[in-house]
Scaffold this motif. Structure first.
Motif, PDB file in Angstrom:
ATOM      1  N   UNK A 100      -2.386  22.737  11.698  1.00 46.99           N
ATOM      2  CA  UNK A 100      -2.229  21.656  10.408  1.00 46.99           C
ATOM      3  C   UNK A 100      -1.231  20.533  10.970  1.00 46.99           C
ATOM      4  N   UNK A 101      -0.934  20.240  12.203  1.00 46.52           N
ATOM      5  CA  UNK A 101      -0.008  19.175  12.498  1.00 46.52           C
ATOM      6  C   UNK A 101      -1.004  17.932  12.667  1.00 46.52           C
ATOM      7  N   UNK A 102      -0.866  17.125  13.801  1.00 41.28           N
ATOM      8  CA  UNK A 102      -1.545  15.809  14.312  1.00 41.28           C
ATOM      9  C   UNK A 102      -2.910  16.278  14.678  1.00 41.28           C
ATOM     10  N   UNK A 103      -3.762  15.628  14.228  1.00 43.37           N
ATOM     11  CA  UNK A 103      -4.984  15.963  14.796  1.00 43.37           C
ATOM     12  C   UNK A 103      -5.275  15.772  16.494  1.00 43.37           C
ATOM     13  N   UNK A 104      -6.460  16.403  16.841  1.00 43.78           N
ATOM     14  CA  UNK A 104      -6.565  16.399  18.075  1.00 43.78           C
ATOM     15  C   UNK A 104      -7.091  15.199  18.909  1.00 43.78           C
ATOM     16  N   UNK A 105      -7.510  14.272  18.022  1.00 37.28           N
ATOM     17  CA  UNK A 105      -8.047  12.747  18.760  1.00 37.28           C
ATOM     18  C   UNK A 105      -6.749  11.996  18.899  1.00 37.28           C
ATOM     19  N   UNK A 106      -5.967  12.116  17.867  1.00 41.08           N
ATOM     20  CA  UNK A 106      -4.794  11.390  17.901  1.00 41.08           C
ATOM     21  C   UNK A 106      -3.837  11.748  18.911  1.00 41.08           C
ATOM     22  N   UNK A 107      -3.673  13.123  19.056  1.00 37.20           N
ATOM     23  CA  UNK A 107      -2.947  13.581  20.236  1.00 37.20           C
ATOM     24  C   UNK A 107      -3.264  12.886  21.523  1.00 37.20           C
ATOM     25  N   UNK A 108      -4.456  12.907  21.831  1.00 41.30           N
ATOM     26  CA  UNK A 108      -5.345  12.601  22.971  1.00 41.30           C
ATOM     27  C   UNK A 108      -4.943  11.165  23.403  1.00 41.30           C
ATOM     28  N   UNK A 109      -5.153  10.235  22.285  1.00 42.70           N
ATOM     29  CA  UNK A 109      -4.858   8.844  22.530  1.00 42.70           C
ATOM     30  C   UNK A 109      -3.256   8.653  22.720  1.00 42.70           C
ATOM     31  N   UNK A 110      -2.327   9.420  22.021  1.00 42.88           N
ATOM     32  CA  UNK A 110      -1.112   9.174  22.356  1.00 42.88           C
ATOM     33  C   UNK A 110      -0.740   9.825  23.589  1.00 42.88           C
ATOM     34  N   UNK A 111      -0.988  10.742  24.334  1.00 42.38           N
ATOM     35  CA  UNK A 111      -0.905  11.217  25.485  1.00 42.38           C
ATOM     36  C   UNK A 111      -1.411  10.340  26.539  1.00 42.38           C
ATOM     37  N   UNK A 112      -2.562   9.743  26.240  1.00 45.51           N
ATOM     38  CA  UNK A 112      -3.338   9.130  27.279  1.00 45.51           C
ATOM     39  C   UNK A 112      -2.607   7.841  27.592  1.00 45.51           C
ATOM     40  N   UNK A 113      -1.839   7.434  26.535  1.00 48.30           N
ATOM     41  CA  UNK A 113      -0.951   6.230  26.776  1.00 48.30           C
ATOM     42  C   UNK A 113      -0.033   6.258  28.145  1.00 48.30           C
ATOM     43  N   UNK A 114       0.675   7.552  28.054  1.00 50.30           N
ATOM     44  CA  UNK A 114       1.631   7.858  28.861  1.00 50.30           C
ATOM     45  C   UNK A 114       1.088   8.318  30.383  1.00 50.30           C
ATOM     46  N   UNK A 115      -0.203   8.567  30.202  1.00 51.55           N
ATOM     47  CA  UNK A 115      -1.058   9.166  31.425  1.00 51.55           C
ATOM     48  C   UNK A 115      -1.484   7.749  32.328  1.00 51.55           C
ATOM     49  N   UNK A 116      -1.855   6.740  31.709  1.00 51.64           N
ATOM     50  CA  UNK A 116      -2.194   5.827  32.545  1.00 51.64           C
ATOM     51  C   UNK A 116      -1.396   5.365  33.582  1.00 51.64           C
ATOM     52  N   UNK A 117      -0.019   5.112  33.278  1.00 49.59           N
ATOM     53  CA  UNK A 117       0.803   5.044  34.605  1.00 49.59           C
ATOM     54  C   UNK A 117       0.842   5.978  35.540  1.00 49.59           C
ATOM     55  N   UNK A 118       0.367   7.061  35.349  1.00 46.48           N
ATOM     56  CA  UNK A 118       0.053   8.416  36.348  1.00 46.48           C
ATOM     57  C   UNK A 118      -0.974   7.941  37.027  1.00 46.48           C
ATOM     58  N   UNK A 119      -2.117   7.405  36.626  1.00 42.85           N
ATOM     59  CA  UNK A 119      -3.219   7.112  37.338  1.00 42.85           C
ATOM     60  C   UNK A 119      -2.878   5.802  38.459  1.00 42.85           C
ATOM     61  N   UNK A 120      -2.107   4.847  37.897  1.00 39.07           N
ATOM     62  CA  UNK A 120      -1.852   3.792  38.785  1.00 39.07           C
ATOM     63  C   UNK A 120      -0.715   3.993  39.781  1.00 39.07           C
TER      64      UNK A 120
END
Length: 134
Positions: A100-120
């Motif tokens: 019942x927490x934050x939806x999975x799509x919102x979690x993906x977008x929030x995590x992906x913001x921190x994942x982009x520097x890893x790609x670089x």
């Protein structure tokens, strides 16, 4: 059941960590003009797809575990815990917080913001490794 759920989660997470390295290694074998742009595009598309699958799996696996513990998701009101064994009630309550927490799509977008520097960072590492290797 939890072992299966966690195993699939770990495999998806490892593919998320390894995918940028594999893309960088494969692209470094070719002489391309816009290698960084191709790497960035492929990495974002592939890892975002994996992230979506990982986020969906996280939500779906919670539903699977709740039904495994006989928690009744379909009951409106009433006693949803009536079929849950006494030793599993705490585990089900923890799963409900996740469900019942934050939806999975919102979690993906929030995590992906921190994942982009890893790609670089991975591109930088594979680029420097290919230069040192030559």
């Amino acid at each position: 059941m939890e072992i299966l759920v966690k195993t699939i989660f770990i495999l998806l997470f490892l593919s998320l960590v390894i995918a940028p390295f594999l893309i960088g290694i494969i692209l470094n074998k070719f002489e391309l003009t816009y290698k960084f742009m191709i790497y960035l595009f492929l990495s974002i598309v592939i890892t975002f797809s994996i992230s979506l699958i990982l986020g969906w799996w996280s939500d779906f696996s919670t539903k699977i575990l709740l039904s495994y513990y006989d928690y009744d998701l379909k009951t409106m009101g009433g006693d949803r815990f009536r079929n849950v064994a006494a030793e599993n009630i705490e585990r089900v309550k923890i799963l409900l917080i996740r469900y019942y927490g934050v939806g999975w799509i919102v979690k993906v977008f929030m995590i992906y913001v921190f994942y982009l520097p890893y790609i670089l960072l991975v591109y930088l590492i594979t680029y420097l490794f290919s230069k040192v290797k030559k």
